[in-house]
Write an enzyme that holds these catalytic residues in place. Structure first.
Site, PDB file in Angstrom:
ATOM      1  N   ALA A   1       2.721   6.494   5.168  1.00 35.76           N
ATOM      2  CA  ALA A   1       2.010   6.086   6.324  1.00 35.76           C
ATOM      3  C   ALA A   1       1.937   7.300   7.341  1.00 35.76           C
ATOM      4  O   ALA A   1       1.067   7.856   8.068  1.00 35.76           O
ATOM      5  CB  ALA A   1       2.070   4.831   7.243  1.00 35.76           C
TER       6      ALA A   1
ATOM      7  N   VAL B   1       1.983  -1.790   4.429  1.00 33.08           N
ATOM      8  CA  VAL B   1       1.882  -0.552   4.408  1.00 33.08           C
ATOM      9  C   VAL B   1       3.223   0.535   4.482  1.00 33.08           C
ATOM     10  O   VAL B   1       4.024   0.128   5.389  1.00 33.08           O
ATOM     11  CB  VAL B   1       0.921   0.048   5.636  1.00 33.08           C
ATOM     12  CG1 VAL B   1       0.674   1.684   5.675  1.00 33.08           C
ATOM     13  CG2 VAL B   1      -0.522  -0.366   5.450  1.00 33.08           C
ATOM     14  N   CYS B   2       3.262   1.273   3.488  1.00 33.86           N
ATOM     15  CA  CYS B   2       4.818   1.941   3.369  1.00 33.86           C
ATOM     16  C   CYS B   2       4.897   2.907   4.743  1.00 33.86           C
ATOM     17  O   CYS B   2       3.942   3.753   4.836  1.00 33.86           O
ATOM     18  CB  CYS B   2       4.823   2.772   2.148  1.00 33.86           C
ATOM     19  SG  CYS B   2       6.061   3.665   2.064  1.00 33.86           S
ATOM     20  N   VAL B   3       5.849   2.916   5.064  1.00 37.67           N
ATOM     21  CA  VAL B   3       6.250   3.581   6.482  1.00 37.67           C
ATOM     22  C   VAL B   3       6.335   4.938   6.168  1.00 37.67           C
ATOM     23  O   VAL B   3       5.509   5.970   6.989  1.00 37.67           O
ATOM     24  CB  VAL B   3       7.429   3.171   7.276  1.00 37.67           C
ATOM     25  CG1 VAL B   3       8.768   3.348   6.468  1.00 37.67           C
ATOM     26  CG2 VAL B   3       7.545   4.018   8.845  1.00 37.67           C
TER      27      VAL B   3
ATOM     28  N   PHE C   1       0.765  -1.210   0.011  1.00 36.31           N
ATOM     29  CA  PHE C   1       0.006  -0.016   0.116  1.00 36.31           C
ATOM     30  C   PHE C   1       0.721   1.408  -0.099  1.00 36.31           C
ATOM     31  O   PHE C   1       1.821   1.555   0.932  1.00 36.31           O
ATOM     32  CB  PHE C   1      -0.793   0.024   1.270  1.00 36.31           C
ATOM     33  CG  PHE C   1      -1.921  -1.056   1.128  1.00 36.31           C
ATOM     34  CD1 PHE C   1      -3.115  -1.107   0.677  1.00 36.31           C
ATOM     35  CD2 PHE C   1      -1.490  -2.369   1.880  1.00 36.31           C
ATOM     36  CE1 PHE C   1      -4.160  -1.956   0.717  1.00 36.31           C
ATOM     37  CE2 PHE C   1      -2.449  -3.491   1.757  1.00 36.31           C
ATOM     38  CZ  PHE C   1      -3.856  -3.271   1.179  1.00 36.31           C
TER      39      PHE C   1
END
Lengths: 139, 102, 130
Positions: free
Chosen positions: C82, C77-79, C39
């Site tokens: 995010a 989820v891409c840090v 994501f």
């Protein structure tokens, strides 16, 4: 490198949107900078409004956003040597190569001579370049 | 190497379909889905261009997105194949690379 | 065959997450493997557990969590994306001194390297976006 060691795929990052209006240009650049550490064969393509990402003289003071355009000139330090800009996309927008930042890299096989990494290519050549890729990421 | 290109925007809204047809290599496949299905319809301003493109590309359209928009498979340009999600998956496995025209 | 899936838009505004969900279900049904769902951009908003869609509508986050539980999907989820958008797990909450976290079950937060790795490992990378 975690997993996938030894596998080299041709990765292509296609940019078709102008900067600042949406976040895609900036977050595409963030992917590319990380990707550079993975020893894959990387090409960047700028077509359609994506060509505006590379223009000289961007000044974002008046819009309160970070100007990330200088990062493109650092791509050479990340060993990214193949940046293709579609000639027709430039022409349709009244732009030419002179309107774009110069992108260079230092060739370690040629006594660190500074060489161009930005190539303005015609549509027919770009079709071939894109078709050769294993993984295409679009932004 | 054959590529599957996916286009999810209406040609009335974005240039994704136009750019795809311009930069995809002849012999590639193109799947129209989401609002992209509008590009598969007969009698639009873009129908002739899409029909022309079928000389170079195999064009597919995702049926569930057609039905969702109150359109009918009968209105799809002749020669464009309607597929369901299983067909979408098959198209990705039958081609070497998948390129999304976002 | 092994698939990597990229989702670049959040739930509801764009069809991207819905389309990806239908695609993943069909691929699993056909016996394919989903190596990872990554994501990125606003796609990270698929991972917030705080969404409360109307009862007669689908809940995309729950759908993804459910699919992850049933099929052992790796939802990443891409840090960086995010953090910008306020999607945090407990570790991130502590690290940034925030008072709450909201990462839904079945999702994990990790770096962009996970996207590149998916591109390397998967036979096909399929992107859903705007």
């Amino acid at each position: 490198m975690e997993n996938g060691e030894g596998v080299v795929k041709k990765f292509c990052y296609i940019n078709r949107k102008a900067p600042y209006g949406t976040i895609y240009a900036l977050e595409s650049l963030e992917v590319v900078l990380i990707a550079a550490a993975f020893d894959q064969d990387i090409s960047l393509v700028f077509a359609d409004d994506g060509v505006y990402q590379l223009t000289k003289g961007q000044d974002t003071d008046g819009i309160g956003m970070k100007n990330f355009s200088k990062t493109y000139t650092a791509l050479g330090d990340y060993d990214i040597k193949k940046v293709y800009v579609e000639k027709e996309s430039l022409e349709e927008r009244g732009l030419s190569a002179e309107d774009l930042q110069a992108l260079k890299y230092e060739d370690e096989d040629d006594d660190w001579a500074e060489k161009d990494s930005l190539f303005v290519v015609g549509r027919e050549d770009l079709v071939k370049i894109i078709d050769e890729q294993d993984v295409v990421l679009s932004f | 190497m054959a590529t599957l290109h996916t286009v999810n925007k209406s040609p009335f809204e974005r240039n994704a379909l136009e750019s795809c047809l311009r930069l995809a290599k002849a012999g590639s496949a193109v799947l129209l889905f989401e609002d992209g299905v509008i590009g598969a319809m007969r009698n639009t301003r873009f129908s002739d261009k899409v029909t022309q493109a079928m000389n170079d590309f195999s064009i597919y359209v995702l049926g569930p997105d057609i039905q969702a928009r109150g359109l009918d498979n009968d209105k799809v340009i002749d020669g464009i194949q309607v597929v369901d999600y299983n067909g979408f998956v098959d198209l990705t496995t039958e081609h070497d690379t998948v390129q999304s025209w976002l | 065959m092994k698939f990597g899936i990229v989702i670049n838009e959040g739930p509801y505004t764009h069809q991207a997450s819905d389309s990806a969900l239908q695609f993943v279900k069909a691929a699993l049904h056909k016996g394919h493997e989903i190596f990872r769902v990554f994501f990125y951009h606003d796609g990270v908003n698929n991972g917030t557990s705080l969404g409360v869609p109307p009862q007669d509508d689908r809940n995309l986050t729950l759908e993804w969590s459910g699919l992850a539980e049933k099929h052992g999907l790796d939802l990443v989820v891409c840090v960086a994306a995010a953090q910008r958008r306020g999607v945090l797990d407990e570790d991130e909450m502590g690290r940034h001194g925030k008072s709450a976290n909201n990462l839904a079950p079945g999702f994990r937060i990790s770096g962009l390297g996970q996207l590149i790795e998916a591109g390397i490992q998967a036979d096909r990378l399929v992107t859903f976006g705007d």
